[in-house]
Write a protein that holds these residues in place. Sequence first.
Motif, PDB file in Angstrom:
ATOM      1  N   MET A   1       0.843  -1.169   0.000  1.00 37.85           N
ATOM      2  CA  MET A   1       0.000   0.000   0.000  1.00 37.85           C
ATOM      3  C   MET A   1       0.892   1.236   0.000  1.00 37.85           C
ATOM      4  O   MET A   1       1.977   1.223   0.521  1.00 37.85           O
ATOM      5  N   ASP A   2       0.439   2.300  -0.559  1.00 37.42           N
ATOM      6  CA  ASP A   2       1.290   3.469  -0.666  1.00 37.42           C
ATOM      7  C   ASP A   2       0.750   4.635   0.148  1.00 37.42           C
ATOM      8  O   ASP A   2      -0.365   4.608   0.638  1.00 37.42           O
ATOM      9  N   THR A   3       1.577   5.654   0.285  1.00 40.23           N
ATOM     10  CA  THR A   3       1.192   6.810   1.095  1.00 40.23           C
ATOM     11  C   THR A   3       0.065   7.590   0.463  1.00 40.23           C
ATOM     12  O   THR A   3      -0.655   8.290   1.158  1.00 40.23           O
ATOM     13  N   GLU A   4      -0.110   7.493  -0.856  1.00 43.16           N
ATOM     14  CA  GLU A   4      -1.245   8.150  -1.491  1.00 43.16           C
ATOM     15  C   GLU A   4      -2.544   7.635  -0.892  1.00 43.16           C
ATOM     16  O   GLU A   4      -3.506   8.383  -0.740  1.00 43.16           O
ATOM     17  N   ASP A   5      -2.590   6.344  -0.538  1.00 42.57           N
ATOM     18  CA  ASP A   5      -3.786   5.784   0.080  1.00 42.57           C
ATOM     19  C   ASP A   5      -4.085   6.493   1.390  1.00 42.57           C
ATOM     20  O   ASP A   5      -5.237   6.788   1.689  1.00 42.57           O
ATOM     21  N   ASP A   6      -3.051   6.775   2.192  1.00 41.27           N
ATOM     22  CA  ASP A   6      -3.257   7.479   3.453  1.00 41.27           C
ATOM     23  C   ASP A   6      -3.785   8.886   3.221  1.00 41.27           C
ATOM     24  O   ASP A   6      -4.674   9.346   3.921  1.00 41.27           O
ATOM     25  N   ASP A   7      -3.218   9.587   2.226  1.00 37.41           N
ATOM     26  CA  ASP A   7      -3.670  10.946   1.922  1.00 37.41           C
ATOM     27  C   ASP A   7      -5.119  10.946   1.440  1.00 37.41           C
ATOM     28  O   ASP A   7      -5.917  11.786   1.845  1.00 37.41           O
ATOM     29  N   GLU A   8      -5.452   9.999   0.571  1.00 38.11           N
ATOM     30  CA  GLU A   8      -6.814   9.937   0.061  1.00 38.11           C
ATOM     31  C   GLU A   8      -7.798   9.518   1.140  1.00 38.11           C
ATOM     32  O   GLU A   8      -8.933   9.972   1.147  1.00 38.11           O
ATOM     33  N   LYS A   9      -7.370   8.667   2.055  1.00 39.91           N
ATOM     34  CA  LYS A   9      -8.236   8.233   3.148  1.00 39.91           C
ATOM     35  C   LYS A   9      -8.721   9.438   3.948  1.00 39.91           C
ATOM     36  O   LYS A   9      -9.873   9.493   4.366  1.00 39.91           O
ATOM     37  N   ALA A  10      -7.838  10.424   4.123  1.00 34.20           N
ATOM     38  CA  ALA A  10      -8.182  11.603   4.910  1.00 34.20           C
ATOM     39  C   ALA A  10      -9.236  12.467   4.223  1.00 34.20           C
ATOM     40  O   ALA A  10      -9.967  13.182   4.887  1.00 34.20           O
ATOM     41  N   THR A  11      -9.313  12.401   2.890  1.00 35.14           N
ATOM     42  CA  THR A  11     -10.238  13.264   2.166  1.00 35.14           C
ATOM     43  C   THR A  11     -11.474  12.534   1.659  1.00 35.14           C
ATOM     44  O   THR A  11     -12.381  13.173   1.130  1.00 35.14           O
ATOM     45  N   GLN A  12     -11.530  11.223   1.774  1.00 35.83           N
ATOM     46  CA  GLN A  12     -12.662  10.448   1.284  1.00 35.83           C
ATOM     47  C   GLN A  12     -13.470   9.906   2.446  1.00 35.83           C
ATOM     48  O   GLN A  12     -12.963   9.732   3.547  1.00 35.83           O
ATOM     49  N   PRO A  14     -15.135   6.858   4.455  1.00 32.07           N
ATOM     50  CA  PRO A  14     -14.631   5.482   4.623  1.00 32.07           C
ATOM     51  C   PRO A  14     -15.174   4.520   3.570  1.00 32.07           C
ATOM     52  O   PRO A  14     -14.450   3.653   3.090  1.00 32.07           O
ATOM     53  N   GLU A  15     -16.408   4.704   3.184  1.00 32.68           N
ATOM     54  CA  GLU A  15     -17.016   3.817   2.182  1.00 32.68           C
ATOM     55  C   GLU A  15     -16.331   3.974   0.826  1.00 32.68           C
ATOM     56  O   GLU A  15     -16.035   2.997   0.145  1.00 32.68           O
ATOM     57  N   ASP A  16     -16.085   5.244   0.427  1.00 27.21           N
ATOM     58  CA  ASP A  16     -15.424   5.487  -0.854  1.00 27.21           C
ATOM     59  C   ASP A  16     -13.985   4.970  -0.832  1.00 27.21           C
ATOM     60  O   ASP A  16     -13.492   4.402  -1.808  1.00 27.21           O
ATOM     61  N   TYR A  17     -13.316   5.190   0.299  1.00 30.98           N
ATOM     62  CA  TYR A  17     -11.941   4.719   0.438  1.00 30.98           C
ATOM     63  C   TYR A  17     -11.887   3.196   0.310  1.00 30.98           C
ATOM     64  O   TYR A  17     -11.063   2.657  -0.429  1.00 30.98           O
TER      65      TYR A  17
END
Length: 159
Positions: A1-12, A14-17
Amino acid sequence: MDTEDDDEKATQSPEDYCAKIIKKYGVTSCVVETDDVRLTMTKTRHEELLAEMRSEIDETIQEILKDEDCQDIKDIQCDDDVTAFTVKADSGYSTASKSGVALLGLCLSGALYHDFANTPDQKITLQVNDAASGSQISRMVYPDDFQDWLQTSASPKAN
């Protein structure tokens, strides 16, 4: 998993993530609980992802060996179970150099590999030997020696 996933998790949401993670990584389920993400996947998919992670470690090794800022590193070997990195370097190698930081990155990659493999307490050994004489220049066992390594590498007198 990459750090982009962490950044996107913060803005999405939970369901979308989770929907994105399921699609991107081919897992069967994804649940976000507070700050944790729990993934469920088949054993085959887990093994595939571990193989991908191992391949990425091998690619990182090749990148370090080709990096002009890491010319003091002559060879890097990783054992099959990603518990030991053995490095051959010029005698002028320093843990405070870019090479030292790159090698620490390998240890952290190994730790992430073992977290994903569900062996989170696995220790990772990084041994740097003089390429000419074979004598040991430095040795670190992650995570046991990590704090000492950080203090040594931050020192301008590090070696």
